[in-house]
Design a protein around this motif. Structure first.
Motif, short mmCIF file in Angstrom:
data_model
loop_
_atom_site.label_atom_id
_atom_site.label_comp_id
_atom_site.label_asym_id
_atom_site.label_seq_id
_atom_site.Cartn_x
_atom_site.Cartn_y
_atom_site.Cartn_z
N THR A 281 0.85 -1.20 0.00
CA THR A 281 0.00 0.00 0.00
C THR A 281 0.88 1.25 0.00
O THR A 281 0.62 2.22 -0.72
N ALA A 284 2.44 1.70 -3.33
CA ALA A 284 1.50 2.30 -4.29
C ALA A 284 1.50 3.82 -4.18
O ALA A 284 1.44 4.53 -5.19
N ASP A 304 -2.78 -4.22 -8.02
CA ASP A 304 -3.98 -4.26 -7.17
C ASP A 304 -3.91 -3.16 -6.11
O ASP A 304 -4.92 -2.50 -5.82
N ALA A 305 -2.74 -2.96 -5.54
CA ALA A 305 -2.59 -1.92 -4.53
C ALA A 305 -2.81 -0.54 -5.13
O ALA A 305 -3.42 0.34 -4.49
N HIS A 307 -4.78 0.07 -7.70
CA HIS A 307 -6.22 0.17 -7.96
C HIS A 307 -6.96 0.56 -6.70
O HIS A 307 -7.83 1.45 -6.71
N ASP A 308 -6.61 -0.08 -5.57
CA ASP A 308 -7.27 0.24 -4.30
C ASP A 308 -6.96 1.68 -3.88
O ASP A 308 -7.83 2.38 -3.36
N LEU A 309 -5.71 2.13 -4.10
CA LEU A 309 -5.34 3.49 -3.76
C LEU A 309 -6.13 4.48 -4.60
O LEU A 309 -6.61 5.51 -4.08
N ALA A 311 -9.11 4.07 -5.92
CA ALA A 311 -10.51 4.10 -5.46
C ALA A 311 -10.63 4.89 -4.17
O ALA A 311 -11.59 5.67 -3.99
N ARG A 312 -9.68 4.74 -3.29
CA ARG A 312 -9.69 5.48 -2.02
C ARG A 312 -9.54 6.98 -2.28
O ARG A 312 -10.24 7.81 -1.69
N ARG A 315 -12.78 8.48 -3.57
CA ARG A 315 -13.77 8.72 -2.51
C ARG A 315 -13.47 9.99 -1.73
O ARG A 315 -14.36 10.79 -1.44
N SER A 322 -12.46 9.25 3.58
CA SER A 322 -12.09 7.98 2.95
C SER A 322 -13.13 6.90 3.19
O SER A 322 -13.03 5.81 2.64
N SER A 324 -16.44 4.75 2.85
CA SER A 324 -17.35 4.45 1.74
C SER A 324 -18.79 4.61 2.19
O SER A 324 -19.10 4.55 3.37
#
Length: 325
Positions: A281, A284, A304-305, A307-309, A311-312, A315, A322, A324
């Motif tokens: 993380t 990333a 993947d990390a 992608h998650d970063l 999306a965060r 938001r 942060s 959801s």
């Protein structure tokens, strides 16, 4: 050297040669000074009578050797040389590596300098300081012993503490030392580990009971010490190794990935950056902040990390939080 050199002058020259820590044979020294090996043996006896510790090393690689810190010929320094030496000692002390010997040497050198230069040295000694908790933690005796072993190609023994997630483990080491390398806030030793029959990197502040043995070794072909230390510190010590190809020169990449934290090499069309992390993380975050185009080479999980970063971050940009939902 010609045979017209006086015995006294030859003794001083011998001291200078022995101060390097190298092992030299009587035949080699005799040829250098243009005298017989018997004369060299007499000279060694004279130096020992004067109190210098000079060893006779047996075997094929044998000869005469002195630990470099035990042999110091009388010095006559010019003013500029004395000033440069005193400045170095003052900065050494300011960097948290000072010793009582450094303090006494500085005092003696100051006595050799004109009043204005003495004031300069005093100013320098108070101009450099180290914040508490940021001292290098390197024992100067260990540094000098290690440097002597490197110069004389002598086997070095020490106790090394290795940090693990479950705690610390102290192990006895016996190595053929090659070079000390300073990287970031730490000093490292690059050496051939005789027990593991492989090249290893050791942090000096985790070494204790450092001892230079009388066992000489022949030099081995070895990888570049600085590159090996950089790789060991920036990648191998971590759970994940991140490899990026960036569209920038190696010099430009160093602005975003300091060499104390990453290994950077030039490629045909840019630079390759390698660094280690425990948490992808965090990797990333570092990767996403790179201000030029790049490609992720390793590891696939970094995608993947990222992608998650993303999306965060989306938001947060929409709602200011942060969370959801």
């Amino acid at each position: 050297m010609g045979s017209t050199m006086t015995a006294e002058s030859r003794l001083l020259s011998l001291l200078g040669m022995l101060a390097t820590g190298r092992t030299r044979t009587a035949t080699e020294l005799a040829a250098h000074f243009g005298v017989t090996p018997r004369s060299i043996r007499r000279d060694m006896t004279s130096l020992r009578q004067l109190g210098y510790v000079i060893e006779s090393v047996p075997g094929v690689l044998g000869g005469y050797r002195a630990q470099s810190h035990t042999v110091l010929p009388p010095l006559q320094l010019e003013t500029g040389e004395a000033l440069a030496t005193a400045v170095g000692l003052a900065l050494l002390n300011g960097a948290g590596l000072g010793t009582s010997n450094a303090d006494s040497a500085t005092a003696k050198l100051q006595g050799m300098l004109p009043p204005a230069m003495r004031e300069t040295i005093r100013n320098i000694s108070t101009a450099v300081s180290v914040l508490p908790g940021h001292e290098p933690g390197v024992d100067m005796t260990a540094v000098m012993t290690t440097a002597s072993a490197i110069a004389s190609r002598s086997v070095l023994t020490f106790t090394h503490v290795k940090r693990k997630s479950a705690g610390s483990q102290a192990m006895e080491r016996r190595v053929e030392p090659v070079r000390m390398v300073v990287l970031g806030a730490h000093w490292y030793l690059y050496a051939w580990d005789l027990t593991r029959a492989d090249w290893r990197v050791f942090r000096l502040d985790r070494m204790s009971e450092v001892h230079e043995t009388t066992f000489a070794f022949a030099p081995r072909d070895h990888p570049d010490a600085e590159a090996a230390v950089s790789s060991a510190v920036t990648t191998h010590a971590y759970r994940h190794t991140v490899i990026l190809d960036v569209d920038a020169s190696a010099a430009e990449a160093e602005a975003w990935f300091p060499t104390r934290a990453a290994t950077i090499t030039a490629t045909d069309d840019g630079a390759r950056v390698e660094f280690g992390v425990e948490d992808l993380t965090w990797a990333a975050v570092i990767t996403a902040a790179t201000p030029v185009s790049f490609r992720v080479i390793e590891p696939p999980a970094l995608l993947d990390a990222l992608h998650d970063l993303g999306a965060r971050a989306a938001r947060v940009s929409r709602s200011g939080t942060s969370r959801s939902g």
